[in-house]
Design a protein around this motif. Sequence first.
Motif, PDB file in Angstrom:
ATOM      1  N   ASN A 180      -5.129  -1.333   8.647  1.00  0.00           N
ATOM      2  CA  ASN A 180      -4.088  -1.962   7.842  1.00  0.00           C
ATOM      3  C   ASN A 180      -2.736  -1.718   8.525  1.00  0.00           C
ATOM      4  O   ASN A 180      -2.108  -0.682   8.322  1.00  0.00           O
ATOM      5  CB  ASN A 180      -4.113  -1.348   6.431  1.00  0.00           C
ATOM      6  CG  ASN A 180      -3.131  -2.011   5.500  1.00  0.00           C
ATOM      7  OD1 ASN A 180      -2.234  -2.733   5.924  1.00  0.00           O
ATOM      8  ND2 ASN A 180      -3.291  -1.763   4.214  1.00  0.00           N
ATOM      9  N   PHE A 192       0.359  -0.730   6.412  1.00  0.00           N
ATOM     10  CA  PHE A 192       0.372   0.634   5.905  1.00  0.00           C
ATOM     11  C   PHE A 192       0.842   1.618   6.974  1.00  0.00           C
ATOM     12  O   PHE A 192       1.673   2.488   6.722  1.00  0.00           O
ATOM     13  CB  PHE A 192      -1.042   0.997   5.410  1.00  0.00           C
ATOM     14  CG  PHE A 192      -1.163   2.393   4.897  1.00  0.00           C
ATOM     15  CD1 PHE A 192      -0.483   2.777   3.748  1.00  0.00           C
ATOM     16  CD2 PHE A 192      -1.961   3.325   5.539  1.00  0.00           C
ATOM     17  CE1 PHE A 192      -0.592   4.068   3.259  1.00  0.00           C
ATOM     18  CE2 PHE A 192      -2.071   4.616   5.059  1.00  0.00           C
ATOM     19  CZ  PHE A 192      -1.391   4.984   3.918  1.00  0.00           C
ATOM     20  N   PRO A 195       0.834  -1.198   0.000  1.00  0.00           N
ATOM     21  CA  PRO A 195       0.000   0.000   0.000  1.00  0.00           C
ATOM     22  C   PRO A 195       0.875   1.257   0.000  1.00  0.00           C
ATOM     23  O   PRO A 195       1.725   1.417   0.868  1.00  0.00           O
ATOM     24  CB  PRO A 195      -0.800  -0.132   1.301  1.00  0.00           C
ATOM     25  CG  PRO A 195      -0.038  -1.073   2.157  1.00  0.00           C
ATOM     26  CD  PRO A 195       0.797  -1.933   1.270  1.00  0.00           C
ATOM     27  N   HIS A 243      -4.094   1.669  -2.864  1.00  0.00           N
ATOM     28  CA  HIS A 243      -3.254   2.743  -2.331  1.00  0.00           C
ATOM     29  C   HIS A 243      -4.089   3.799  -1.609  1.00  0.00           C
ATOM     30  O   HIS A 243      -5.284   3.921  -1.841  1.00  0.00           O
ATOM     31  CB  HIS A 243      -2.476   3.410  -3.469  1.00  0.00           C
ATOM     32  CG  HIS A 243      -1.696   2.436  -4.289  1.00  0.00           C
ATOM     33  ND1 HIS A 243      -0.772   1.598  -3.734  1.00  0.00           N
ATOM     34  CD2 HIS A 243      -1.726   2.157  -5.614  1.00  0.00           C
ATOM     35  CE1 HIS A 243      -0.250   0.854  -4.687  1.00  0.00           C
ATOM     36  NE2 HIS A 243      -0.821   1.146  -5.831  1.00  0.00           N
TER      37      HIS A 243
END
Lengths: 275, 124
Positions: free
Chosen positions: B38, B41, A51, A73
């Motif tokens: 997430n 991330f 990501p 993303h």
Amino acid sequence: MARRPEHMAPPEIFYNEDEAQKYSNNTRIIEIQCEMAERAIELLALPEDEPCFILDIGCGSGLSGESLEEAGHSWIGIDISKAMLDIAVEREVEGSLILGDMGQGMPFKPGTFDGAISISALQWLCNADKTTHHPQKRLYTFFCTLFSCLTRTARAVFQFYPENPEQIELVTTQAMKAGFYGGLVVDYPNSTKAKKYFLVLMTGGVAQLPQALGDDAEERRIAFTKKREMIKAARGKPLKKSRDWILQKKERRRRQGLETRKDTKYTGRKRSGRF
Amino acid sequence: MKLITYNFLTSKCIRGVKVGYPLKLKIVQKEVVQTDFNPEFITRLLPRLDYPTVHMAAELVDCAEGVPKELGENYAADQDLLQKLHHILLEIDIIEGQLECPETGRIFPITQGIPNMLLNEDEV
């Protein structure tokens, strides 16, 4: 030829509520925007399955942002038109939105983004909409601040509609001056309609530009033709005593209503040596 | 505007401003939205964030509990902390408020969740 929108009014005025509505209702516009966004993301060459954090310059109603979301993303979008951003809010896009002018620079901390995309926005910078506007200076400010807010392995991909070769020159010169490497990738260069300009800029040193679509080296070469055939085609008549010549003669006789033998594999064939 | 965006914003585009960071945040109205967590991330993003500003923003929205003042070495393994940071950075949306440049005091209003970073021509 249709008038270019950037000749009509400055972007913050051109993209009013009416124009912005088109970007949420008109399926053709949506389709084209998404297609170009996807190609731009492909050109970004981001690491797979990671990501990333992307800047969308001239995000408008967030159509390109949606393509980024699909690719997994996160993004921040910046646009000068309040009406377009309102549409984006209505559509409940995931990215953060900022009202800002690209010509005034990108208001971000250094090393923020893994990449930047921009769909049909850059050409707006080439116009001076106010007396204080100086396109060259605005482009330079934009590229300089963009360079600083990208990481050192990032790419920035701009899809834009240059008006003339001078505009391409103006944009690329300012980008190189700001420290970027890269250049123009033209997809489908031989088609008027499908032709798309992508300015691919890289921060991390010289690298090979990606291959453009519909531009195979094979296709660009003229196919080899036999000289004989070319001369034949030019004269419009087949070579005398050849099979084609005989067939044409027979065809003419048939048209005249004369008795003619039918065409077979033996027609116009040389006799063997026994005769 | 999410607090992650706040962490990246500067006012260095104003003429004469050298750093322009961090902007002073004033919240009038905020909203909590749900987003998918997430951890990968967040871990990737943390080195890029200015951690003191994250902490300051956390205090501002009353979520600083359990968030250390300084980021330790192995934050990637601390799921609790990552979850909290995820909440602070990605789930708190500032709807109305303002940002203030620390050097010039220029105010950037936030309306309907969109910060207005437009400058007047004489400020560029």
